[in-house]
Motif scaffolding. Structure first.
Motif, PDB file in Angstrom:
ATOM      1  N   PHE A   1       0.840  -1.203   0.000  1.00 37.93           N
ATOM      2  CA  PHE A   1       0.000   0.000   0.000  1.00 37.93           C
ATOM      3  C   PHE A   1       0.873   1.250   0.000  1.00 37.93           C
ATOM      4  O   PHE A   1       0.681   2.158  -0.789  1.00 37.93           O
ATOM      5  CB  PHE A   1      -0.925   0.044   1.219  1.00 37.93           C
ATOM      6  CG  PHE A   1      -1.481   1.420   1.432  1.00 37.93           C
ATOM      7  CD1 PHE A   1      -2.474   1.910   0.613  1.00 37.93           C
ATOM      8  CD2 PHE A   1      -0.957   2.248   2.420  1.00 37.93           C
ATOM      9  CE1 PHE A   1      -2.950   3.207   0.777  1.00 37.93           C
ATOM     10  CE2 PHE A   1      -1.430   3.532   2.582  1.00 37.93           C
ATOM     11  CZ  PHE A   1      -2.439   4.012   1.761  1.00 37.93           C
ATOM     12  N   SER A   2       1.849   1.281   0.892  1.00 36.50           N
ATOM     13  CA  SER A   2       2.690   2.464   1.057  1.00 36.50           C
ATOM     14  C   SER A   2       3.437   2.815  -0.218  1.00 36.50           C
ATOM     15  O   SER A   2       3.471   3.967  -0.633  1.00 36.50           O
ATOM     16  CB  SER A   2       3.681   2.273   2.205  1.00 36.50           C
ATOM     17  OG  SER A   2       3.002   2.050   3.407  1.00 36.50           O
ATOM     18  N   VAL A   3       4.031   1.816  -0.861  1.00 36.32           N
ATOM     19  CA  VAL A   3       4.788   2.093  -2.083  1.00 36.32           C
ATOM     20  C   VAL A   3       3.852   2.493  -3.224  1.00 36.32           C
ATOM     21  O   VAL A   3       4.193   3.330  -4.051  1.00 36.32           O
ATOM     22  CB  VAL A   3       5.724   0.919  -2.463  1.00 36.32           C
ATOM     23  CG1 VAL A   3       5.003  -0.181  -3.229  1.00 36.32           C
ATOM     24  CG2 VAL A   3       6.911   1.407  -3.253  1.00 36.32           C
ATOM     25  N   SER A   4       2.635   1.942  -3.245  1.00 41.02           N
ATOM     26  CA  SER A   4       1.699   2.319  -4.313  1.00 41.02           C
ATOM     27  C   SER A   4       1.243   3.770  -4.153  1.00 41.02           C
ATOM     28  O   SER A   4       0.979   4.451  -5.137  1.00 41.02           O
ATOM     29  CB  SER A   4       0.483   1.389  -4.328  1.00 41.02           C
ATOM     30  OG  SER A   4      -0.383   1.674  -3.254  1.00 41.02           O
ATOM     31  N   TYR A   5       1.198   4.239  -2.935  1.00 40.55           N
ATOM     32  CA  TYR A   5       0.736   5.604  -2.693  1.00 40.55           C
ATOM     33  C   TYR A   5       1.891   6.602  -2.660  1.00 40.55           C
ATOM     34  O   TYR A   5       1.802   7.689  -3.216  1.00 40.55           O
ATOM     35  CB  TYR A   5      -0.050   5.661  -1.384  1.00 40.55           C
ATOM     36  CG  TYR A   5      -0.811   6.944  -1.214  1.00 40.55           C
ATOM     37  CD1 TYR A   5      -1.802   7.334  -2.110  1.00 40.55           C
ATOM     38  CD2 TYR A   5      -0.537   7.795  -0.153  1.00 40.55           C
ATOM     39  CE1 TYR A   5      -2.487   8.516  -1.959  1.00 40.55           C
ATOM     40  CE2 TYR A   5      -1.228   8.978   0.010  1.00 40.55           C
ATOM     41  CZ  TYR A   5      -2.199   9.327  -0.895  1.00 40.55           C
ATOM     42  OH  TYR A   5      -2.874  10.506  -0.743  1.00 40.55           O
ATOM     43  N   LEU A   6       2.997   6.217  -2.027  1.00 41.31           N
ATOM     44  CA  LEU A   6       4.116   7.133  -1.854  1.00 41.31           C
ATOM     45  C   LEU A   6       5.070   7.138  -3.047  1.00 41.31           C
ATOM     46  O   LEU A   6       5.851   8.061  -3.214  1.00 41.31           O
ATOM     47  CB  LEU A   6       4.901   6.770  -0.587  1.00 41.31           C
ATOM     48  CG  LEU A   6       4.121   6.832   0.723  1.00 41.31           C
ATOM     49  CD1 LEU A   6       4.928   6.219   1.850  1.00 41.31           C
ATOM     50  CD2 LEU A   6       3.727   8.261   1.043  1.00 41.31           C
ATOM     51  N   LYS A   7       5.038   6.060  -3.845  1.00 43.53           N
ATOM     52  CA  LYS A   7       5.894   5.922  -5.034  1.00 43.53           C
ATOM     53  C   LYS A   7       7.377   5.938  -4.673  1.00 43.53           C
ATOM     54  O   LYS A   7       8.204   6.349  -5.453  1.00 43.53           O
ATOM     55  CB  LYS A   7       5.615   7.022  -6.079  1.00 43.53           C
ATOM     56  CG  LYS A   7       4.174   7.227  -6.434  1.00 43.53           C
ATOM     57  CD  LYS A   7       3.594   6.028  -7.114  1.00 43.53           C
ATOM     58  CE  LYS A   7       2.185   6.333  -7.606  1.00 43.53           C
ATOM     59  NZ  LYS A   7       1.255   5.259  -7.410  1.00 43.53           N
ATOM     60  N   ASN A   8       7.711   5.474  -3.473  1.00 45.58           N
ATOM     61  CA  ASN A   8       9.091   5.484  -3.023  1.00 45.58           C
ATOM     62  C   ASN A   8       9.288   4.315  -2.061  1.00 45.58           C
ATOM     63  O   ASN A   8       8.688   4.291  -0.987  1.00 45.58           O
ATOM     64  CB  ASN A   8       9.389   6.822  -2.334  1.00 45.58           C
ATOM     65  CG  ASN A   8      10.820   6.945  -1.870  1.00 45.58           C
ATOM     66  OD1 ASN A   8      11.344   6.064  -1.197  1.00 45.58           O
ATOM     67  ND2 ASN A   8      11.450   8.049  -2.219  1.00 45.58           N
ATOM     68  N   GLU A   9      10.132   3.358  -2.440  1.00 46.42           N
ATOM     69  CA  GLU A   9      10.331   2.168  -1.609  1.00 46.42           C
ATOM     70  C   GLU A   9      10.956   2.489  -0.256  1.00 46.42           C
ATOM     71  O   GLU A   9      10.602   1.883   0.748  1.00 46.42           O
ATOM     72  CB  GLU A   9      11.174   1.130  -2.354  1.00 46.42           C
ATOM     73  CG  GLU A   9      10.410   0.432  -3.445  1.00 46.42           C
ATOM     74  CD  GLU A   9      11.146  -0.769  -4.020  1.00 46.42           C
ATOM     75  OE1 GLU A   9      12.259  -1.093  -3.544  1.00 46.42           O
ATOM     76  OE2 GLU A   9      10.587  -1.375  -4.945  1.00 46.42           O
ATOM     77  N   ASP A  10      11.904   3.423  -0.223  1.00 42.90           N
ATOM     78  CA  ASP A  10      12.530   3.766   1.055  1.00 42.90           C
ATOM     79  C   ASP A  10      11.493   4.315   2.038  1.00 42.90           C
ATOM     80  O   ASP A  10      11.484   3.950   3.218  1.00 42.90           O
ATOM     81  CB  ASP A  10      13.660   4.789   0.856  1.00 42.90           C
ATOM     82  CG  ASP A  10      14.865   4.186   0.143  1.00 42.90           C
ATOM     83  OD1 ASP A  10      15.039   2.950   0.209  1.00 42.90           O
ATOM     84  OD2 ASP A  10      15.627   4.953  -0.480  1.00 42.90           O
ATOM     85  N   ASP A  11      10.631   5.207   1.547  1.00 41.94           N
ATOM     86  CA  ASP A  11       9.567   5.737   2.404  1.00 41.94           C
ATOM     87  C   ASP A  11       8.614   4.623   2.848  1.00 41.94           C
ATOM     88  O   ASP A  11       8.154   4.605   3.991  1.00 41.94           O
ATOM     89  CB  ASP A  11       8.779   6.830   1.672  1.00 41.94           C
ATOM     90  CG  ASP A  11       9.547   8.131   1.555  1.00 41.94           C
ATOM     91  OD1 ASP A  11      10.564   8.302   2.258  1.00 41.94           O
ATOM     92  OD2 ASP A  11       9.139   8.988   0.743  1.00 41.94           O
ATOM     93  N   ALA A  12       8.319   3.694   1.932  1.00 45.72           N
ATOM     94  CA  ALA A  12       7.418   2.590   2.267  1.00 45.72           C
ATOM     95  C   ALA A  12       8.024   1.710   3.365  1.00 45.72           C
ATOM     96  O   ALA A  12       7.325   1.290   4.293  1.00 45.72           O
ATOM     97  CB  ALA A  12       7.100   1.771   1.021  1.00 45.72           C
ATOM     98  N   TYR A  13       9.319   1.437   3.266  1.00 46.03           N
ATOM     99  CA  TYR A  13       9.986   0.659   4.324  1.00 46.03           C
ATOM    100  C   TYR A  13       9.918   1.409   5.657  1.00 46.03           C
ATOM    101  O   TYR A  13       9.720   0.795   6.712  1.00 46.03           O
ATOM    102  CB  TYR A  13      11.445   0.377   3.970  1.00 46.03           C
ATOM    103  CG  TYR A  13      11.629  -0.709   2.933  1.00 46.03           C
ATOM    104  CD1 TYR A  13      11.174  -2.012   3.165  1.00 46.03           C
ATOM    105  CD2 TYR A  13      12.276  -0.445   1.734  1.00 46.03           C
ATOM    106  CE1 TYR A  13      11.339  -3.009   2.220  1.00 46.03           C
ATOM    107  CE2 TYR A  13      12.446  -1.443   0.781  1.00 46.03           C
ATOM    108  CZ  TYR A  13      11.975  -2.720   1.031  1.00 46.03           C
ATOM    109  OH  TYR A  13      12.148  -3.709   0.097  1.00 46.03           O
ATOM    110  N   ASP A  14      10.093   2.727   5.609  1.00 41.34           N
ATOM    111  CA  ASP A  14       9.990   3.533   6.827  1.00 41.34           C
ATOM    112  C   ASP A  14       8.594   3.430   7.451  1.00 41.34           C
ATOM    113  O   ASP A  14       8.450   3.351   8.670  1.00 41.34           O
ATOM    114  CB  ASP A  14      10.317   5.006   6.538  1.00 41.34           C
ATOM    115  CG  ASP A  14      11.800   5.230   6.237  1.00 41.34           C
ATOM    116  OD1 ASP A  14      12.618   4.327   6.526  1.00 41.34           O
ATOM    117  OD2 ASP A  14      12.127   6.314   5.701  1.00 41.34           O
TER     118      ASP A  14
END
Length: 192
Positions: free
Chosen positions: A34-47
């Motif tokens: 969900f996070s990567v689909s919305y934020l478009k950034n894997e590092d942010d999604a991991y955070d």
């Protein structure tokens, strides 16, 4: 699932460190997707994933036996994403992205971000599935049966089971997307 949720809450409150691994195994990929689909950034999604599990651990002593664990996870993940957006507001690329997506993802009411509202919509949509597809989908998602077990129980091939589940997921994702961005979080956590 309710017994598992109660068990999670009780085990967290009793400082059982193994339960966090079980919860992580159940939810981390869903939160990440969900996070990567919305934020478009894997590092942010991991955070976001890391923050969600830190918050779960920090809140463990305040959980009650009747805590709705799905709603608890949903709320923490939603708040983590919103917190990251607030933190990034000073960056121009996030401002541009937010202004572009604000119209398409606008939430008309507070109610649309509420887990209970989304759960009700999901249940209503499941009820509209064709009878056989609904039976197969519920055996998969609610009972946790494998495709092979469902095929044996329903007297159909595994391929037929896969087809029904894929069509149900496609339909649910499309229909839920009409209710705003938080339905994607709900979908990734509790449907897919």
């Amino acid at each position: 699932m309710i017994n598992t949720e109660k068990n999670f809450a009780d085990r967290l409150r009793s400082d059982d460190k193994k339960v966090i691994d079980e919860i992580f195994a159940l939810y981390h990929i869903k939160i990440f997707r969900f996070s990567v689909s919305y934020l478009k950034n894997e590092d942010d999604a991991y955070d976001i994933v890391q923050e969600v599990f830190i918050k779960i651990w920090e809140a463990r002593f305040s959980l009650k036996s009747d805590t709705n664990f799905d709603a608890f996870i949903f709320t923490i993940a939603k708040n983590a994403v919103m917190s990251l957006f607030r933190k990034r507001l000073s960056e121009q690329k996030y401002l541009d992205y937010l202004s572009e997506s604000a119209v398409s993802n606008a939430l008309d009411t507070e109610e649309q971000t509420d887990y209970v509202f989304l759960r009700q919509k999901y249940e209503q949509l499941v009820e509209t599935l064709p009878v056989k597809r609904k039976e197969i989908f519920l055996l998969s998602r609610e009972k946790g049966l494998s495709n092979k077990e469902i095929a044996l129980r329903q007297g159909v091939s595994e391929k037929t089971v896969e087809d029904h589940i894929t069509k149900a997921l496609t339909y649910l994702k499309k229909q839920l997307s009409n209710y705003g961005i938080w339905t994607l979080l709900f979908y990734f956590l509790f449907v897919e």
